[in-house]
Design an enzyme around this catalytic site. Structure first.
Site, mmCIF file in Angstrom:
data_model
loop_
_atom_site.group_PDB
_atom_site.id
_atom_site.type_symbol
_atom_site.label_atom_id
_atom_site.label_comp_id
_atom_site.label_asym_id
_atom_site.label_seq_id
_atom_site.Cartn_x
_atom_site.Cartn_y
_atom_site.Cartn_z
ATOM 1 N N GLU A 90 0.817 -1.208 0.000
ATOM 2 C CA GLU A 90 0.000 0.000 0.000
ATOM 3 C C GLU A 90 0.854 1.263 0.000
ATOM 4 O O GLU A 90 1.909 1.302 0.618
ATOM 5 C CB GLU A 90 -0.885 0.011 1.254
ATOM 6 C CG GLU A 90 -1.867 -1.133 1.264
ATOM 7 C CD GLU A 90 -2.692 -1.204 2.540
ATOM 8 O OE1 GLU A 90 -2.804 -0.184 3.248
ATOM 9 O OE2 GLU A 90 -3.204 -2.293 2.818
ATOM 10 N N CYS A 104 2.969 8.373 1.920
ATOM 11 C CA CYS A 104 3.276 7.381 2.946
ATOM 12 C C CYS A 104 3.547 6.075 2.206
ATOM 13 O O CYS A 104 2.677 5.578 1.490
ATOM 14 C CB CYS A 104 2.084 7.233 3.887
ATOM 15 S SG CYS A 104 2.318 5.946 5.121
ATOM 16 N N CYS A 111 4.799 -7.667 7.431
ATOM 17 C CA CYS A 111 5.724 -7.186 8.458
ATOM 18 C C CYS A 111 5.956 -8.301 9.461
ATOM 19 O O CYS A 111 5.039 -9.061 9.778
ATOM 20 C CB CYS A 111 5.138 -5.967 9.165
ATOM 21 S SG CYS A 111 6.274 -5.199 10.365
ATOM 22 N N CYS A 115 2.989 -6.350 15.694
ATOM 23 C CA CYS A 115 2.312 -5.479 16.657
ATOM 24 C C CYS A 115 0.814 -5.814 16.624
ATOM 25 O O CYS A 115 0.207 -5.881 15.556
ATOM 26 C CB CYS A 115 2.541 -4.009 16.318
ATOM 27 S SG CYS A 115 4.290 -3.548 16.385
ATOM 28 N N CYS A 118 -1.849 -3.523 14.783
ATOM 29 C CA CYS A 118 -1.526 -3.079 13.418
ATOM 30 C C CYS A 118 -2.036 -4.086 12.387
ATOM 31 O O CYS A 118 -1.769 -5.291 12.490
ATOM 32 C CB CYS A 118 -0.014 -2.917 13.288
ATOM 33 S SG CYS A 118 0.525 -2.506 11.625
ATOM 34 N N GLY A 161 5.280 -2.545 6.781
ATOM 35 C CA GLY A 161 6.643 -3.009 7.003
ATOM 36 C C GLY A 161 7.410 -2.224 8.046
ATOM 37 O O GLY A 161 6.999 -1.140 8.455
ATOM 38 N N GLU A 162 8.524 -2.791 8.457
ATOM 39 C CA GLU A 162 9.416 -2.158 9.431
ATOM 40 C C GLU A 162 10.670 -1.698 8.669
ATOM 41 O O GLU A 162 11.503 -2.522 8.284
ATOM 42 C CB GLU A 162 9.769 -3.167 10.537
ATOM 43 C CG GLU A 162 10.929 -2.781 11.425
ATOM 44 C CD GLU A 162 10.837 -1.381 12.030
ATOM 45 O OE1 GLU A 162 9.742 -0.935 12.430
ATOM 46 O OE2 GLU A 162 11.883 -0.704 12.081
ATOM 47 N N SER A 191 10.095 5.675 10.312
ATOM 48 C CA SER A 191 9.436 5.298 11.562
ATOM 49 C C SER A 191 9.796 3.863 11.916
ATOM 50 O O SER A 191 9.737 2.975 11.070
ATOM 51 C CB SER A 191 7.919 5.431 11.379
ATOM 52 O OG SER A 191 7.235 4.979 12.520
ATOM 53 N N SER A 214 7.880 4.311 17.408
ATOM 54 C CA SER A 214 6.540 3.887 17.840
ATOM 55 C C SER A 214 6.648 3.360 19.260
ATOM 56 O O SER A 214 7.195 2.287 19.488
ATOM 57 C CB SER A 214 6.017 2.789 16.912
ATOM 58 O OG SER A 214 5.969 3.294 15.588
ATOM 59 N N LEU A 215 6.129 4.114 20.211
ATOM 60 C CA LEU A 215 6.338 3.766 21.618
ATOM 61 C C LEU A 215 5.085 3.087 22.196
ATOM 62 O O LEU A 215 5.134 1.938 22.611
ATOM 63 C CB LEU A 215 6.722 5.034 22.392
ATOM 64 C CG LEU A 215 7.270 4.848 23.806
ATOM 65 C CD1 LEU A 215 8.462 3.914 23.826
ATOM 66 C CD2 LEU A 215 7.625 6.213 24.411
ATOM 67 N N HIS A 216 3.993 3.802 22.278
ATOM 68 C CA HIS A 216 2.662 3.263 22.627
ATOM 69 C C HIS A 216 2.457 2.772 24.062
ATOM 70 O O HIS A 216 1.324 2.470 24.440
ATOM 71 C CB HIS A 216 2.230 2.148 21.667
ATOM 72 C CG HIS A 216 2.298 2.516 20.208
ATOM 73 N ND1 HIS A 216 1.846 3.729 19.724
ATOM 74 C CD2 HIS A 216 2.776 1.835 19.131
ATOM 75 C CE1 HIS A 216 2.031 3.752 18.413
ATOM 76 N NE2 HIS A 216 2.600 2.641 18.023
ATOM 77 N N ASN A 290 -6.680 3.482 14.965
ATOM 78 C CA ASN A 290 -7.508 3.090 13.823
ATOM 79 C C ASN A 290 -7.957 1.660 14.106
ATOM 80 O O ASN A 290 -7.120 0.756 14.104
ATOM 81 C CB ASN A 290 -6.622 3.062 12.566
ATOM 82 C CG ASN A 290 -7.055 4.047 11.524
ATOM 83 O OD1 ASN A 290 -8.236 4.303 11.349
ATOM 84 N ND2 ASN A 290 -6.077 4.579 10.817
ATOM 85 N N CYS A 333 -2.558 1.736 8.077
ATOM 86 C CA CYS A 333 -1.542 0.762 7.692
ATOM 87 C C CYS A 333 -2.089 -0.651 7.476
ATOM 88 O O CYS A 333 -2.585 -1.279 8.403
ATOM 89 C CB CYS A 333 -0.508 0.775 8.806
ATOM 90 S SG CYS A 333 0.773 -0.409 8.687
HETATM 91 N N1 SAH Z 1 6.945 -0.361 11.305
HETATM 92 C C1 SAH Z 1 7.065 1.060 11.507
HETATM 93 C C2 SAH Z 1 6.330 1.899 10.503
HETATM 94 C C3 SAH Z 1 4.931 1.494 10.059
HETATM 95 S S1 SAH Z 1 3.509 1.881 11.013
HETATM 96 C C4 SAH Z 1 6.666 1.431 12.901
HETATM 97 O O1 SAH Z 1 6.080 0.598 13.581
HETATM 98 O O2 SAH Z 1 6.982 2.525 13.335
HETATM 99 C C5 SAH Z 1 3.399 3.615 11.248
HETATM 100 C C6 SAH Z 1 2.783 3.994 12.578
HETATM 101 O O3 SAH Z 1 1.401 3.611 12.663
HETATM 102 C C7 SAH Z 1 3.465 3.338 13.784
HETATM 103 O O4 SAH Z 1 3.634 4.263 14.813
HETATM 104 C C8 SAH Z 1 2.456 2.283 14.180
HETATM 105 O O5 SAH Z 1 2.625 1.883 15.523
HETATM 106 C C9 SAH Z 1 1.164 3.001 13.913
HETATM 107 N N2 SAH Z 1 -0.002 2.135 13.819
HETATM 108 C C10 SAH Z 1 -0.081 0.875 13.355
HETATM 109 N N3 SAH Z 1 -1.333 0.419 13.426
HETATM 110 C C11 SAH Z 1 -2.083 1.398 13.930
HETATM 111 C C12 SAH Z 1 -3.469 1.531 14.246
HETATM 112 N N4 SAH Z 1 -4.309 0.535 14.050
HETATM 113 N N5 SAH Z 1 -3.892 2.716 14.745
HETATM 114 C C13 SAH Z 1 -3.039 3.730 14.951
HETATM 115 N N6 SAH Z 1 -1.721 3.672 14.680
HETATM 116 C C14 SAH Z 1 -1.242 2.516 14.180
#
Ligand code: SAH
Length: 348
Positions: A90, A104, A111, A115, A118, A161-162, A191, A214-216, A290, A333
């Site tokens: 995508e 983007c 990936c 996560c 995701c 992807g990462e 990222s 990406s911390l979360h 999302n 994503c």
């Molecule tokens: N693999 C990389 C880049 C791709 S995702 C990474 O993890 O950073 C880009 C961003 O979207 C990341 O911060 C990821 O954690 C976030 N993300 C993934 N799924 C999501 C979702 N369902 N809602 C909100 N953010 C999301």
């Protein structure tokens, strides 16, 4: 077929010379492709007809084919590309009211980071993308914009992807975004989930490219539960690497935080995050979750998000909420691909 998007200007010149053409033709072809955004050899009107025919017979502009495309009410374009081996990836283009046009793009098909929240992580890993496949996603949008007098101004590697799991092709593609598409390093963001050794390596590249983490979550048990990579590189190690990165590059780091209702959006969590990041040159990007099919969580509401920002501010940590784009078209994503595959599955 030779993919011209995969060649440097020198390589293009060598190719044309090997076909018995004068070297200066490469500059003309290059300008058509990258300055004018032309996607048909027939439109390269200052080339001799014989060369245009040769190019049409032996060369292609890119290898990606559009599988589906959706345009959101807010102008966001979401594209699903099919690669030569059938894999789907995508790319998204987000136009803003100023002149900003942000692409983007994806770095892998699927990936491996898994996560939980995701959509791409839920699919698993298929393969790395090549430098050319990564670059072409930006080039396609760039060409379309140039053809109508606009230009691609920003690129974020936040698609599928990462990026740091596919480090060398990603860095090579980033260098081409700068040299061939004229996108400033400061307008490119990579990222990562937090591959610590690669963050260190990235700090040594001497690039002005922006880094987002990406911390979360602020506690290892919770972060490991939704981001398996945390079992390999825990929060303390990750933040150490981030501090080293800022010391070495003097660059601000962005932390991404998907706000999940009742999970990581409490004021207490914001204070923990504030203490964790205190004194670090950074910015927190809050993204209301999302929702995805494989994860039971809802986005945080506006009031709670404001309270979260206020609590962070008490620690001197700046934060903003990222406006969700293309929400009506599965522009999160991996979501377009999941939707397409679900539709393709026969009804039981
Ligand atoms: N693999 C990389 C880049 C791709 S995702 C990474 O993890 O950073 C880009 C961003 O979207 C990341 O911060 C990821 O954690 C976030 N993300 C993934 N799924 C999501 C979702 N369902 N809602 C909100 N953010 C999301």
């Amino acid at each position: 077929m030779i993919n011209l998007y995969a060649l440097s200007e020198d390589e293009l010149a060598d190719l044309l010379v090997s076909w018995g053409q004068p070297r200066f033709r490469a500059k003309q072809v290059w300008k058509w492709i990258y300055d004018r955004g032309v996607t048909e050899f027939g439109e390269m009107s200052n080339l001799p007809r014989a060369l245009r025919e040769l190019l049409s017979a032996r060369a292609s502009l890119g290898v990606l084919s559009v599988a589906t495309e959706q345009v959101s009410r807010d102008g966001t374009v979401k594209r699903l590309y099919r690669l030569a081996d059938g894999q789907l990836i995508e790319s998204v283009l987000m136009p803003y009211n100023d002149k900003r046009r942000t692409a983007c793009i994806s770095s892998q098909a699927g990936c491996a980071m898994a996560c939980a929240f995701c959509a791409t992580g839920q699919m698993g890993f298929a393969r790395h993308l090549s430098e050319a496949e990564i670059f072409e996603q930006a080039q396609r949008f760039s060409a379309e914009l140039r053809a109508r007098g606009e230009r691609l101004s920003n690129v974020v590697l936040m698609g599928m992807g990462e990026p740091f799991h596919n480090y060398d092709p990603v860095l090579a593609a980033i260098r081409r975004l700068m040299s061939d598409l004229g996108i400033g390093a400061r307008h490119i963001t990579v990222s990562t989930v937090g591959l610590v050794p690669r963050i260190r390596r990235f700090a040594d590249e001497g690039l002005q490219v922006k880094l987002a983490i990406s911390l979360h979550a602020t506690r290892d048990a919770e972060r490991s539960a939704s981001m398996p990579i945390n079992r390999r590189y825990n929060i303390a190690e990750l933040i150490d690497a981030c501090r080293e990165y800022v010391d070495k590059t003097s660059r601000r780091i962005t932390f991404e935080w998907a706000l999940i209702d009742g999970k990581n959006d409490t004021v207490a969590e914001a204070h923990r995050l504030g203490r964790l990041l205190r004194g670090l040159k950074c910015h927190v990007n809050l993204i209301p979750l999302n929702p995805t099919h494989g994860y039971d969580g809802r986005p945080t509401g506006a009031d709670q998000a404001d309270a979260f920002i206020d609590a962070l501010a008490e620690h001197g940590v700046p934060a903003t909420i990222r406006v969700r784009r293309g929400i009506d078209i599965d522009a999160g994503c991996g979501q377009l691909k999941s939707t397409l595959l679900k539709k393709a599955r026969p009804q039981a």
